[in-house]
Scaffold this active site. Structure first.
Site, PDB file in Angstrom:
ATOM      1  N   LYS A 159      39.158  42.648  42.235  1.00 13.18           N
ATOM      2  CA  LYS A 159      39.126  41.306  41.648  1.00 13.18           C
ATOM      3  C   LYS A 159      38.236  41.260  40.405  1.00 13.18           C
ATOM      4  O   LYS A 159      38.437  40.435  39.524  1.00 13.18           O
ATOM      5  CB  LYS A 159      38.626  40.285  42.671  1.00 13.18           C
ATOM      6  CG  LYS A 159      39.401  40.238  43.982  1.00 13.18           C
ATOM      7  CD  LYS A 159      40.831  39.774  43.791  1.00 13.18           C
ATOM      8  CE  LYS A 159      41.487  39.266  45.068  1.00 13.18           C
ATOM      9  NZ  LYS A 159      41.720  40.263  46.106  1.00 13.18           N
TER      10      LYS A 159
HETATM   11  C1  LIG Z   1      42.759  40.430  47.022  1.00 12.59           C
HETATM   12  C2  LIG Z   1      42.847  41.781  47.598  1.00 12.59           C
HETATM   13  C3  LIG Z   1      44.093  42.377  47.861  1.00 12.59           C
HETATM   14  C4  LIG Z   1      45.401  41.635  47.671  1.00 12.59           C
HETATM   15  O1  LIG Z   1      45.651  41.327  46.314  1.00 12.59           O
HETATM   16  P1  LIG Z   1      46.727  40.179  45.958  1.00 12.59           P
HETATM   17  O2  LIG Z   1      46.661  40.042  44.485  1.00 12.59           O
HETATM   18  O3  LIG Z   1      46.241  38.956  46.668  1.00 12.59           O
HETATM   19  O4  LIG Z   1      48.044  40.629  46.457  1.00 12.59           O
HETATM   20  C5  LIG Z   1      44.106  43.683  48.320  1.00 12.59           C
HETATM   21  N1  LIG Z   1      42.960  44.364  48.533  1.00 12.59           N
HETATM   22  C6  LIG Z   1      41.748  43.825  48.290  1.00 12.59           C
HETATM   23  C7  LIG Z   1      40.522  44.634  48.568  1.00 12.59           C
HETATM   24  C8  LIG Z   1      41.647  42.518  47.815  1.00 12.59           C
HETATM   25  O5  LIG Z   1      40.438  41.980  47.582  1.00 12.59           O
END
Ligand SMILES: *Cc1c(COP(=O)(O)O)cnc(C)c1O
Length: 465
Positions: free
Chosen positions: A112
């Site tokens: 993120k």
């Molecule tokens: C948010 C997240 C995901 C999923 O990503 P999306 O964009 O919601 O599909 C997968 N792995 C981790 C560690 C995340 O924080």
């Protein structure tokens, strides 16, 4: 480049307005009017760019020159200057046919950070330029909240409120969010699950009077800028893999998926001309999206808690963007289906659309034991410790990739964030100091039940303070 809504009722708007609007005012999601297609010759030139230069090259196709070049460059430098790896998103070859794209070298140790550190800088930039107040409001399954708070804590003109489901995020995720002491940060710990949090956020954004009176801004992947920032590492990792294999051929990307944001960024990269083979959608036992890809039916199942809490999502907000493209950009049909989804809780797509979906995507829902086995296996065979989300990606790549294909699997978090699962594998890990130090800090959060009116009350208190 202009932006329009998947539901067709927003006139074209510019890049900064799209960023500030977040959720489209007609309840849909904003998408670029046309996805730019990059020639192979240009892609080959991009191979020699640094990560930061690549961000600028890709963004230049989307920003309409609304941000002067030198200012955008400064924003990008500030966003990625805090990363621990100079490559930002380094690629590791694990096996002949498998690369891991490490997306966890940012300040909060999950992917993120790549979009949210930039969005934090960008919100701060807009706040300064316009003198407007910005109140960021978001829901998190754990990682978005930590990263968004890190990106804007203490920044002038900005307040941030994050809803997380009580007890359904990992300990480290909770600590990262709640040990921040700045007064512009509010953590609401909500009785319920992530889908409840996300639904209430969407309701608050859909209330246009409340949204404008309270200067609401979005950091969830309903914001197109977040998707755009995430397309960059698909390009970057493809180039690294192409250099390593010496071949310019399609590769598969395996993507641990919750809200369909990350994998949708991969889809955009593919439409921009990147040689992508299959997009492999990896889910855990919350497998609504896997079922959609296999059957063409989109219908939430029962919510399950798993070892990969950031993917414990049933209703994926970016699904609507993909639906829009699968239905040949027919906004009226998207509106009809989303309305039907709201009233009936289920939609399906026609046979020819399903064939298109299956030509582009493969999918595998990874079970709990399979996830833990994958972590143990890769630690034993390759000395590589996967976090449970990345393990879902690798398990899906191993299941869906065909003989002779190259797979790039996205490693979306550092294992230290999810020690609960790692310990179940009988593995002891050493925490990075930034994570180890969280355990001694005092926490700040407000507990609320899952009712929208209580959340609204807390928000108004926070905005008036
Ligand atoms: C948010 C997240 C995901 C999923 O990503 P999306 O964009 O919601 O599909 C997968 N792995 C981790 C560690 C995340 O924080």
């Amino acid at each position: 480049m202009e932006y329009i809504s998947t539901r067709g009722k927003i006139g074209s708007i510019g890049f900064i307005d799209a960023f500030m609007m977040g959720l489209a005012d007609d309840g849909g999601l904003l998408v670029p009017k046309e996805i730019p297609v990059i020639s192979e010759a240009t892609l080959k030139e991009w191979q020699s760019l640094s990560y930061q230069e690549l961000v600028l090259a890709i963004f230049s196709h989307y920003t309409n020159g609304e941000i002067p070049e030198d200012e955008l460059k400064e924003l990008v430098e500030a966003s990625y200057g805090t990363f621990r790896d100079p490559e930002v998103t380094p690629v590791r070859r694990i096996r002949e046919d498998l690369y891991l794209l490490e997306l966890f070298h940012g300040p909060t140790f999950a992917f993120k950070d790549i979009a949210l550190q930039f969005m934090g800088q960008f919100y701060s930039y807009v706040a300064k330029k316009t003198g407007k107040k910005i109140h960021i409001l978001g829901a998190t399954s754990g990682d978005t909240g930590a990263s968004a708070i890190e990106g804007v804590k203490g920044k002038e003109g900005i307040k941030i409120c994050i809803l997380h489901p009580t007890g359904k995020v990992s300990k480290v995720q909770e600590l990262q969010m709640t040990t921040v002491q700045d007064d512009n940060v509010l953590n609401l710990s909500v009785e319920g699950n992530f889908d409840d949090c996300q639904r209430m956020i969407k309701e608050l954004f859909a209330d246009l009077d409340f949204k404008s009176a309270n200067h609401l801004a979005a950091i969830n992947s309903i914001n197109f800028v977040r998707i755009l920032a995430q397309t960059v590492y698909y390009f970057y990792s493809y180039f690294q893999a192409a250099k390593s294999t010496g071949k310019w051929e399609p590769v598969n990307f395996s993507v641990p998926t919750g809200n369909f944001g990350d994998i949708f960024a991969g889809y955009v990269a593919k439409r921009m001309g990147l040689p992508v083979g299959k997009l492999i959608l990896a889910t855990n036992e919350n497998n609504i999206l896997e079922r959609f890809i296999h059957e063409g039916v989109y219908m939430p199942g029962d919510f399950r808690m798993t070892y990969s809490p950031s993917m414990d999502i049933q209703v994926a907000s970016n699904f609507e963007r993909y639906l829009y493209y699968v239905l040949n950009e027919d906004a009226a049909e998207v509106s009809r289906l989303m309305e039907q989804f709201k009233t009936e809780g289920e939609i399906s797509i026609p046979e020819d659309a399903l064939r298109k979906v299956q030509a582009e995507f493969a999918a595998h829902g990874v079970g709990g034991q399979e996830c833990l086995d994958t972590i143990s296996d890769y630690q034993a065979k390759f000395g590589y410790l996967l976090d449970p989300h990345s393990a879902c990606g690798v398990a899906a790549a191993d299941r869906c990739g065909q003989e002779g294909e190259i797979n790039i699997s996205l490693a979306t978090a550092h294992p230290a964030k999810f020690d609960e699962a790692i310990r179940l594998c009988g593995i002891e890990q050493k925490f990075p100091s930034q994570i180890a130090s969280l355990f001694d800090k005092p926490q700040r959060q407000t507990f609320v039940d899952g009712k929208l009116e209580d959340i609204t009350k807390e928000l108004i208190k926070f905005y008036r303070a």
